[in-house]
Design a protein around this motif. Structure first.
Motif, PDB file in Angstrom:
ATOM      1  N   GLU A 228      -4.551  38.729  75.310  1.00 19.69           N
ATOM      2  CA  GLU A 228      -5.650  37.836  75.653  1.00 19.69           C
ATOM      3  C   GLU A 228      -5.221  36.369  75.665  1.00 19.69           C
ATOM      4  O   GLU A 228      -5.856  35.535  76.306  1.00 19.69           O
ATOM      5  CB  GLU A 228      -6.813  38.062  74.682  1.00 19.69           C
ATOM      6  CG  GLU A 228      -7.481  39.425  74.880  1.00 19.69           C
ATOM      7  CD  GLU A 228      -8.608  39.698  73.897  1.00 19.69           C
ATOM      8  OE1 GLU A 228      -8.703  38.958  72.888  1.00 19.69           O
ATOM      9  OE2 GLU A 228      -9.383  40.649  74.131  1.00 19.69           O
ATOM     10  N   ALA A 229      -4.118  36.070  74.941  1.00 18.76           N
ATOM     11  CA  ALA A 229      -3.587  34.706  74.948  1.00 18.76           C
ATOM     12  C   ALA A 229      -2.679  34.451  76.144  1.00 18.76           C
ATOM     13  O   ALA A 229      -2.164  33.339  76.314  1.00 18.76           O
ATOM     14  CB  ALA A 229      -2.818  34.447  73.650  1.00 18.76           C
ATOM     15  N   GLY A 230      -2.467  35.496  76.972  1.00 14.69           N
ATOM     16  CA  GLY A 230      -1.702  35.302  78.201  1.00 14.69           C
ATOM     17  C   GLY A 230      -0.278  35.798  78.180  1.00 14.69           C
ATOM     18  O   GLY A 230       0.465  35.606  79.151  1.00 14.69           O
ATOM     19  N   ALA A 231       0.152  36.426  77.085  1.00 14.55           N
ATOM     20  CA  ALA A 231       1.537  36.911  77.003  1.00 14.55           C
ATOM     21  C   ALA A 231       1.801  37.984  78.055  1.00 14.55           C
ATOM     22  O   ALA A 231       0.922  38.785  78.378  1.00 14.55           O
ATOM     23  CB  ALA A 231       1.817  37.465  75.607  1.00 14.55           C
ATOM     24  N   ALA A 232       3.032  37.987  78.580  1.00 12.68           N
ATOM     25  CA  ALA A 232       3.415  38.986  79.584  1.00 12.68           C
ATOM     26  C   ALA A 232       3.874  40.274  78.933  1.00 12.68           C
ATOM     27  O   ALA A 232       3.820  41.352  79.539  1.00 12.68           O
ATOM     28  CB  ALA A 232       4.531  38.431  80.472  1.00 12.68           C
TER      29      ALA A 232
END
Length: 394
Positions: free
Chosen positions: A112-116
């Motif tokens: 949800e924090a954008g990590a791939a």
């Protein structure tokens, strides 16, 4: 002794290979389901590889690359609820430490924090990476790769923060016959069909067959939620069967069965014969699986309220023939009787065998309820005095 010496001379070189005074690093060969490739110093120092294991709960096994970044430096890199996750994780491969909260909680927060992708380290030295599993009560499916590495690999990755890392499947291991081959194949298909409850259910079914009950529960519940929106009674029924027969969670199963029954009734009343026959089969199966329960009453009541008297009559007769007719089903129709001919047919279902087999003649609760039903019938007859022989027979 001479024979033993001869065997050792022949056997030891075959196992160890030729000894070389000059040390040379062997070709990397992963014994796990995935591997990490880290480019040291840009490309200047070459590539370093580490063993890793894919999580059970994440759907993605696609090769993913990005710069390594710490997940949450402020809390020892644990990335648990209540701790501030790094704001600079968009498109990065997040590095986190095991502990304090579940693997799933870390993975979801970082996704949800954008990590791939997410790399989670073991918190014990000298351990081999293991497959990470969830608790079974997650509400979402993680869709980015989540892997575990050893503490030594974690420390090396930490030392190379900002360097490019690729998380990828070990293709040498992923061949037909490997226990993970089917799982990764199904997950690969699901990645392009995340809005399809049937694809999600297939992965859940695989997890159930292979003992990953916690993850199976998450995938199947997600498929069930989507099937409810899609009015797919067959998927709802199948998921209900799993929770009823495998996990023995009767309450959870009843929810799926009831949803399946509602949708099946809609199909019977709205669509053609082929679809109706399939819906009818599932409807009757549901009623058999919830005998003597308030759910059975609700299904019968729903049929009455829809005016499906002919369908109800055939359903009750079918259940009677299958010795699966519950008390609550009979009471449900008794409350809504409005037609003399219909009532006569239903009364026949109650004769002889059914009452005695359910041992209800001496049951005080049954007597009270049937007394109420009888009063209802008498009131009905009183309103139809002009019916002559029909009223008398009733």
């Amino acid at each position: 002794l001479l024979l033993l010496f001869a065997l050792l001379v022949a056997f030891v070189p075959a196992v160890l290979g030729d000894y070389d005074d000059e040390f040379s690093e062997p070709e990397f060969r992963s014994d796990t389901s995935c591997r990490l490739k880290q480019m040291k110093g840009g490309n200047d120092e070459g590539e370093v590889q580490y063993d890793c294991e894919y999580s059970v709960f994440s759907v993605s096994t696609q090769a993913t690359a990005g710069a390594v970044a710490l997940a949450s430096p402020s809390d020892g890199n644990l990335a648990c609820e209540g701790f501030r996750v790094s704001k600079e994780l968009e498109g990065k491969v997040a590095l986190a430490m095991r502990g304090q909260c579940s693997f799933y909680a870390k993975a979801l927060a970082l996704e949800e924090a954008g990590a791939a992708a997410v790399i989670i380290s073991d918190n014990e030295p000298d351990t081999t990476p293991v497959r990470l599993k969830g608790t079974g009560y997650e509400e979402k499916i993680v869709t980015i790769p989540v892997v575990m590495v050893s503490m030594s690999a974690y420390e090396a990755l930490w030392a190379g923060l900002g360097e490019e890392v690729t998380v990828e499947m070990d293709m040498a291991e992923m061949r037909e016959g490997n226990p993970l081959f089917e799982e990764f194949k199904l997950k690969g298909q699901l990645m392009t069909n995340l809005e399809r409850p049937d694809f999600i259910m297939q992965v859940g079914a695989y997890m159930a067959r292979n003992g990953w009950k916690e993850t199976a529960r998450v995938y199947l519940q997600r498929a069930g939620e989507m099937a409810t929106k899609d009015r797919d009674f067959e998927i709802q029924y199948s998921i209900g069967e799993y929770f009823h027969n495998v996990e023995e969670d009767v309450k959870l199963a009843a929810g799926y069965f009831m949803s399946a029954a509602t949708q099946a009734l809609n199909v019977i009343s709205e669509q053609g014969s082929a679809a109706a026959d399939k819906a009818r089969e599932k409807l009757r199966a549901v009623i058999k699986l919830v005998p003597e329960r308030e759910e059975q009453t609700a299904i019968i009541t729903n049929m009455v309220e829809k005016g499906m008297f002919s369908e109800l009559r055939s359903t009750l007769v079918h259940l009677y023939d299958e010795d699966a007719l519950g008390t609550s089903a009979v009471l449900a129709w008794a409350k809504y009787v409005k037609d003399v001919g219909y009532t006569k047919e239903i009364m026949k279902v109650l004769e002889g065998k059914w009452v005695s087999s359910h041992q209800l003649r001496d049951d005080e609760n049954w007597s009270t309820m049937m007394g109420n039903a009888l009063k209802h019938v008498r009131d009905f007859v009183g309103e139809k005095r002009s019916s002559g022989s029909q009223a008398k027979e009733l």
